[in-house]
Design a protein around this motif. Structure first.
Motif: not given
Lengths: 82, 173
Positions: A24, A29-33, A35-36, A39, A42-45, A48, B25, B91-93, B166
């Motif tokens: 991350a 990005v956020n570390p949680q992103t 994980g998303f 799994r 979430y589809s990245p831009s 990213l 974050a 971030d973007e998400r 997560e």
């Protein structure tokens, strides 16, 4: 309806010995992103996706695809047999 | 001295030497997410309950609505809905999640507004409650301030539930 995007982020992350936090930080990005993304929730831009491909130093189509990736064991077996 | 040889290690080294580049974050653990969802649900119940009590003819409903509005704003500010704070930028998400939550809040309020107008039309025919005084309109204003914020906050917490788990998994590595 957006198409499902499959990815190998977890595989490459494990291969490089990175934690989600480290990856991350590398892509900003956020570390949680992470994980998303792993799994498939979430589809990245494009930005990213390209940043991740740059971090792992692989073409982006090795990391993301519209079709599920074949299991690694099967791929390795085939490459060893050939 | 940065480590040389492995490109990934070099990048991580650069980040370690430049803390400004690190993503600070927010960390929502499982308990924070559960508490956030519960508080958001209570605030939504307070807002709707206040409106129902006021329409039923109790001035206590007005007090509840007056209390609910600032609480809704405070709830939104401490939820994943909050905007950039300090050196952290979503971030973007996270931005996509915030937009979706605000859309939920706006849509929910619009639906309630439409059904509310239908109800008021019906009430004007049948002699039921319709806003007439300044306080009535103030109460409706408070409801329209609090409701979208409450729904958006609840939606944001609901979309954050998986992220809490997560983060805990990540900590175990």
């Amino acid at each position: 309806m957006p198409r499902t995007i499959f990815n190998r982020i977890a595989l490459f992350r494990a291969d490089r010995g990175l934690t989600r936090r480290q990856l991350a930080d590398l892509v900003g990005v956020n570390p949680q992103t992470i994980g998303f993304l792993e799994r498939g929730d979430y589809s990245p831009s494009l930005e990213l996706a390209l940043a991740m491909a740059e971090v792992f130093a692989v073409p982006v189509d090795l990391l993301f695809a519209f079709r599920p990736f074949p299991p690694l064991a099967g791929t390795l077996t085939r490459s060893e047999q050939s | 001295m940065p480590y040389r040889g492995n490109p990934l290690s070099e990048k991580l080294d650069k980040l370690a030497f430049d803390p400004a580049k690190l993503v600070k974050a927010p960390a929502f653990g499982r308990r924070a997410v559960l508490a956030g969802r519960l508080v958001a649900l209570l605030l939504l119940a307070l807002t709707l309950g206040g409106a129902a009590t006021y329409i039923a003819g109790q001035m206590a409903g007005y007090t509840l609505l007056m209390t609910a509005s600032p609480l809704a704003m405070a709830g939104a500010a401490t939820s994943p809905l909050r905007q950039a704070s300090g050196s952290y930028r979503p971030d973007e998400r996270e931005r996509a999640m915030q937009l979706r939550a605000v859309l939920w809040g706006s849509t929910g309020t619009l639906m309630l507004g439409l059904f509310g107008l239908l109800g008021l039309s019906w009430n004007s025919l049948s002699g039921g409650w319709i806003p007439a005084s300044t306080v009535d309109f103030l109460a409706i204003t408070m409801l329209l301030i609090a409701l979208p914020a409450n729904i958006a906050t609840l939606a944001a917490w609901l979309m954050t539930s998986a992220a809490g788990a997560e983060l805990e998994l990540d900590d175990e590595e």
